[in-house]
Enzyme design. Structure first.
Site, PDB file in Angstrom:
ATOM      1  N   HIS A 196    -106.291  33.901 -10.954  1.00 55.81           N
ATOM      2  CA  HIS A 196    -105.715  34.898  -9.878  1.00 55.81           C
ATOM      3  C   HIS A 196    -104.529  34.176  -9.280  1.00 55.81           C
ATOM      4  O   HIS A 196    -104.503  32.836  -8.990  1.00 55.81           O
ATOM      5  CB  HIS A 196    -106.797  34.988  -8.669  1.00 55.81           C
ATOM      6  N   GLU A 199    -103.874  31.996  -6.233  1.00 62.30           N
ATOM      7  CA  GLU A 199    -104.866  30.912  -5.807  1.00 62.30           C
ATOM      8  C   GLU A 199    -104.440  29.556  -6.269  1.00 62.30           C
ATOM      9  O   GLU A 199    -104.887  29.007  -7.258  1.00 62.30           O
ATOM     10  CB  GLU A 199    -106.413  31.282  -6.407  1.00 62.30           C
ATOM     11  N   GLU A 393    -115.360  28.221  -6.190  1.00 64.63           N
ATOM     12  CA  GLU A 393    -114.400  28.947  -5.119  1.00 64.63           C
ATOM     13  C   GLU A 393    -114.030  27.782  -4.225  1.00 64.63           C
ATOM     14  O   GLU A 393    -114.842  27.225  -3.354  1.00 64.63           O
ATOM     15  CB  GLU A 393    -115.271  30.028  -4.403  1.00 64.63           C
TER      16      GLU A 393
END
Ligand code: 0X9
Ligand code: ZN
Length: 431
Positions: A196, A199, A393
């Site tokens: 992404h 990110e 994450e």
């Protein structure tokens, strides 16, 4: 997708000093870490500084003017215009106050104008100053090249494919006796960042992991992993998106790749484009949406490159795909609320995630407990190739957590990544 936190823009003397630093980048892990910490110094906000630091606060404009032939172009030069681009029916360039006056005469037709500072900022192509410690595509490429040439006996760099916009997707391989794309029978570990665009921390972690492993190549455990494993690090899978996100000098909150969709909207969500229950839940078939799964599974060159890469390397056993932000370690399935059917595999996933959770202070959970989303890379890597694949994450309150989180995120995640190496020879040994 999580709530956004807009970071405050602070320019500091320290940051400006770094921006002007023309020394060749130092690739030692400790030096990189020092650079990271040296830009964590935003002090008192200086609201006037950002504006005055922009060039061309001198009343100049970037203008596009109708000009169908060389005669008009000559007249424009005579009116003082600094012609930069010549198109079929128009020219674009800079015009100061005098020229702007001239251009307002009936003879010329101004098609558009923006303040020059705004135009120049659009081509900044870099992180805002307070995040200068982050590495853009060129800096990432340069560092990877330097790592590979400094440690050419154990490291090699190759491209796994090109992006929509033609950038290379770089892979640094660390292996004591195999280079580039030569096959290896040693058990393999794969680390990928930046599916992404926004990110950016997910590029820094694998990039600095590579620097750390090479710097620590003589530590007993690292030496053993380099001798006995096949280690691949792809820090920036979506460089087109990452560059788009920073190119104006202020963040775009951009998520997808840069595909041009059938309806002319931009981007496919690369983490919805893998062939694992593709586009069935937690994904959108509307091209303009942020979770657009693409016209078909593996429609995108970036996800195709990962597919080819994994299918060509049957020795891969473990994998981390870095994302941000939630401080979580996710294991399959993400596209189904079910557990993975193989009981032993499930136990391995839970045990390895728990160990990595202790090292990072991230919470280990089944991916679908975050939300069910189909087409993600780790579900596919496990389903198609049996790889123990984890989505990290990373930490931070927002997609742009600033330079302050880098030191912790990098050092703790290196510990987790190295732990994963310690089980890559046989992940089942943990149960
Ligand atoms: O939605 C994603 O692709 C990931 N989160 S992010 O905020 N980085 O976009 C999470 C992927 C986890 N996978 C599933 N829940 N399937
Ligand atoms: Zn993500």
């Amino acid at each position: 997708m999580k709530k956004l936190l807009i970071s405050v823009v602070l320019l500091t003397a320290a940051v400006l000093a770094k921006a002007e630093d023309v020394r060749p980048p130092n690739i030692s892990f400790d030096q990189l870490l020092k650079e990271i910490t040296s830009v964590e110094l935003p002090q008192a906000p200086e609201p006037a500084l950002e504006k005055s630091a922009l060039p061309a606060a001198d009343g100049r404009y970037w203008v596009t003017v109708k000009a169908a032939d060389k005669y008009v172009r000559t007249r424009l030069l005579e009116a003082g215009m600094d012609i930069v681009e010549i198109n079929k029916d128009s020219v674009s360039g800079f015009a100061g106050p005098y020229t702007m006056d001239q251009l307002s005469s009936k003879f010329f037709s101004v098609l558009s104008k923006v303040p020059a500072a705004q135009y120049i900022a659009r081509f900044n192509k870099d992180f805002p100053a307070q995040d200068a410690a982050y590495h853009n595509f060129k800096e990432t490429t340069d560092l990877l090249n330097q790592m590979a040439s400094k440690h050419s006996d154990i490291a090699s760099l190759f491209s796994i494919g090109k992006t929509v916009e033609g950038r290379d997707i770089w892979c640094l391989r660390i292996n004591s006796n195999a280079r580039g794309t030569t096959p290896s029978a040693k058990p393999g570990a794969l680390y990928i960042g930046n599916h992404h665009a926004r990110e950016h921390l997910s590029n820094e972690v694998p990039l600095l992991l590579a620097a750390w492993l090479l710097d620590h190549r003589n530590d007993a455990d690292v030496k053993k992993y380099i001798a006995t494993l096949d280690i691949y690090i792809i820090p920036m899978l979506n460089p087109d998106g990452a560059e788009f996100d920073i190119k104006t000098g202020s963040y775009q909150y951009y998520r997808k790749n840069m595909a041009v969709n059938a309806d002319k909207s931009r981007g496919v969500d690369l983490n919805r484009n893998y062939d694992s229950w593709w586009c069935q839940a937690g994904a959108s078939s509307y091209p303009g949406s942020d979770t657009y799964c693409g016209p078909r599974a593996f429609s995108e060159p970036e996800s195709q490159a990962v597919k080819r890469f994994i299918e060509a390397r049957k020795n891969l056993k473990t994998h981390i795909s870095y994302h941000s932000y939630a401080s979580e370690i996710l294991y399959p399935w993400g596209g189904s609320e079910e557990d993975v059917p193989n009981v032993q595999d499930k136990q391995v996933f839970i045990k390895v995630a728990a160990e990595m959770g202790k090292l990072t202070r991230y919470e280990p959970i089944k991916s679908s407990d975050m939300y069910v989303a189909t087409g993600d890379s780790c579900d596919w890597a496990y389903a198609a190739a049996g790889i123990f694949a984890f989505t990290f994450e990373l930490e931070g309150r927002g997609f742009y957590p600033g330079a302050a989180v880098l030191t912790n995120a990098v050092t703790n995640n290196i510990k987790a990544a190295v732990y994963l190496l310690s089980v890559t020879d046989n992940p089942y040994k943990v149960i």
